[in-house]
Design an enzyme around this catalytic site. Structure first.
Site, mmCIF file in Angstrom:
data_model
loop_
_atom_site.group_PDB
_atom_site.id
_atom_site.type_symbol
_atom_site.label_atom_id
_atom_site.label_comp_id
_atom_site.label_asym_id
_atom_site.label_seq_id
_atom_site.Cartn_x
_atom_site.Cartn_y
_atom_site.Cartn_z
ATOM 1 N N HIS A 146 0.852 -1.200 0.000
ATOM 2 C CA HIS A 146 0.000 0.000 0.000
ATOM 3 C C HIS A 146 0.889 1.253 0.000
ATOM 4 O O HIS A 146 0.709 2.159 -0.818
ATOM 5 C CB HIS A 146 -0.906 -0.065 1.247
ATOM 6 C CG HIS A 146 -1.770 1.131 1.471
ATOM 7 N ND1 HIS A 146 -3.145 1.052 1.557
ATOM 8 C CD2 HIS A 146 -1.482 2.448 1.659
ATOM 9 C CE1 HIS A 146 -3.652 2.257 1.769
ATOM 10 N NE2 HIS A 146 -2.650 3.122 1.851
ATOM 11 N N GLU A 147 1.880 1.287 0.892
ATOM 12 C CA GLU A 147 2.780 2.446 0.978
ATOM 13 C C GLU A 147 3.602 2.604 -0.300
ATOM 14 O O GLU A 147 3.794 3.713 -0.795
ATOM 15 C CB GLU A 147 3.734 2.299 2.163
ATOM 16 C CG GLU A 147 3.076 2.396 3.510
ATOM 17 C CD GLU A 147 2.209 3.635 3.642
ATOM 18 O OE1 GLU A 147 2.612 4.709 3.151
ATOM 19 O OE2 GLU A 147 1.117 3.523 4.208
ATOM 20 N N HIS A 175 1.731 4.367 -2.986
ATOM 21 C CA HIS A 175 1.733 5.829 -2.812
ATOM 22 C C HIS A 175 3.069 6.405 -3.301
ATOM 23 O O HIS A 175 3.111 7.398 -4.018
ATOM 24 C CB HIS A 175 1.622 6.195 -1.328
ATOM 25 C CG HIS A 175 0.251 6.060 -0.733
ATOM 26 N ND1 HIS A 175 -0.867 6.618 -1.306
ATOM 27 C CD2 HIS A 175 -0.173 5.475 0.415
ATOM 28 C CE1 HIS A 175 -1.923 6.358 -0.522
ATOM 29 N NE2 HIS A 175 -1.524 5.661 0.528
HETATM 30 ZN ZN ZN Z 1 -2.585 5.145 2.237
#
Ligand code: ZN
Length: 417
Positions: free
Chosen positions: A89-90, A93
């Protein structure tokens, strides 16, 4: 909670001292896709807690036939894969941020999930939107992947794999949904900010709207946590309260930080620093330092060195306080200084916002200004505060006083558990 966080400064400046993540108590685990991945000690707490709750609660309920050993092993594997999911998830980003021209400093996993530390704000609403939304989308994709594995494993009767995959499918979807809550600094709050920003072309006003929504979400979480404490919630209630409290602070800080950056925008260290004309000789005693320099000049830090020649270091009021007063007559200044090679320094061209961040990160009240090998001045926290107050009066808005209280985390964030 996975957080997108904005902190400024170059890696070299950060390497000048302190923790490279800006989050004290972290260590570097590995480098992935060009990003440094750090683990904060609080991550270990949640890794143990989640393994324990899986091994003693979820798995025994679903697979009563398993031995304790099997349950703990499956619990540990599930925890690891869960944090792998948070990392994915990170990373999503960070990859999108980098592609859209926002530098990424590092990724840190901590008790509430992860933080992608960005080196600045996105340039436009569209960039902000994609950097934020990709995180929950990645969690949903991971959820779908684990759900597929779960279906296959169940059909093949591989209970171990089905247990792990089923839980991971559920938790990733939960992470994705939670992070879409429209409160800044959650990803959903960033999406909200990007939409308002795109509509009214005013980033500060958009941040205010999203931060207010963030405080509302935080208050709801805390309220929900308190309610569930009275019900059956137990630990879950406490957890909600913690997350709500974290979000509340993050929402507050990110807006305040942006406000300060807005006020200091365009100012450089050279415009605010005071020339450091006075030098304290290294063989002066601490008592002389107090009575001949600090008190008469009403100044809390001095360069130390011979009148002609190189500066040896800096002596400050804080260094003085570490020495008991009965030794002030016998201790020389040279023994109390911070030597020049250990000083965190700036140049006249450094932006004022970056200087402020360095002071907060290192919990210091002044920054020596260097040009080449020469010490040309001293930037004090007081000078920065004066500049802020001055601009506040001109701008007519109020700034809360605790902005300058050191927050190791300068936060402008988007979060996910
Ligand atoms: Zn996030």
């Amino acid at each position: 909670m996975a957080t997108l966080q904005v902190t400024k400064g170059t890696p070299t400046q950060r390497a000048a001292g302190g923790t490279p993540t800006g989050m004290g108590g972290s260590f570097r685990l590995l480098r992935l896709l060009g990003f440094d991945i750090y683990i904060h000690w609080s991550w270990l707490i949640i890794a143990l807690l989640s393994t324990w709750s899986l091994a003693t609660d979820y798995l025994p309920d679903s697979y009563p036939g398993w031995t304790a050993q099997q349950r703990w092993l499956a619990g540990a594997i599930t925890s690891l894969l869960f944090f792998g999911s948070v990392l994915a998830h990170e990373l999503s980003h960070s990859v999108v941020a980098r592609r859209r021209g926002v530098p990424v400093r590092n990724i840190t996993l901590f008790i509430f999930g992860g933080v992608s530390a960005l080196g600045g704000e996105p340039r436009g609403a569209r960039d902000e939107f994609w950097i934020a939304i990709v995180g929950p989308l990645t969690s949903f994709a991971a959820g779908a992947l684990f759900a597929a594995i779960w279906l296959v494993a169940r059909a093949q009767d591989v209970t171990g794999v089905a247990a792990v995959a089923g839980y991971l499918a559920y938790i990733n979807v939960a992470v994705g949904i939670f992070n879409l809550l429209p409160g800044f600094p959650l990803d959903g709050g960033r999406v909200l900010r990007s939409l308002v920003w795109g509509a009214n072309r005013d980033m500060l006003a958009a941040t205010r709207v999203a931060a207010n929504a963030g405080r509302l979400v935080a208050a709801l979480l805390i309220g929900l946590g308190i309610l569930s404490l009275f019900g059956q919630g137990g630990f879950g209630g406490v957890w909600f309260i913690f997350i709500g409290w974290f979000l509340w602070n993050a929402a507050e800080n990110s807006y305040q930080q942006l406000l300060v950056e807005n006020r200091l925008a365009g100012l450089t260290v050279g415009q605010l620093a005071e020339p450091a004309a006075t030098r304290v000789p290294p063989d002066a005693t601490l008592r002389q330092l107090v009575h001949e320099y600090i008190l008469p000049r009403n100044q809390r830090a001095f360069f130390v060195g011979p009148a002609a020649g190189e500066v040896l270091g800096l002596v400050t009021l804080s260094d003085l306080r570490e020495e008991p007063e009965e030794r002030w007559d016998t201790t020389t200044v040279s023994r109390a200084i911070t030597p020049r090679e250990r000083l965190v320094t700036v140049t006249p061209e450094t932006e004022a916002t970056e200087a402020l961040r360095l002071m907060a990160e290192h919990t210091i009240n002044q920054l020596p200004v260097v040009a080449g090998r020469d010490f040309v001045g001293l930037l004090t926290r007081a000078a920065l505060i004066r500049a802020l107050q001055f601009r506040e009066q001109i701008g007519g808005r109020r700034t809360s006083a605790d902005i300058l209280v050191p927050h190791a985390e300068g936060t402008s964030a988007a979060a996910s558990p």
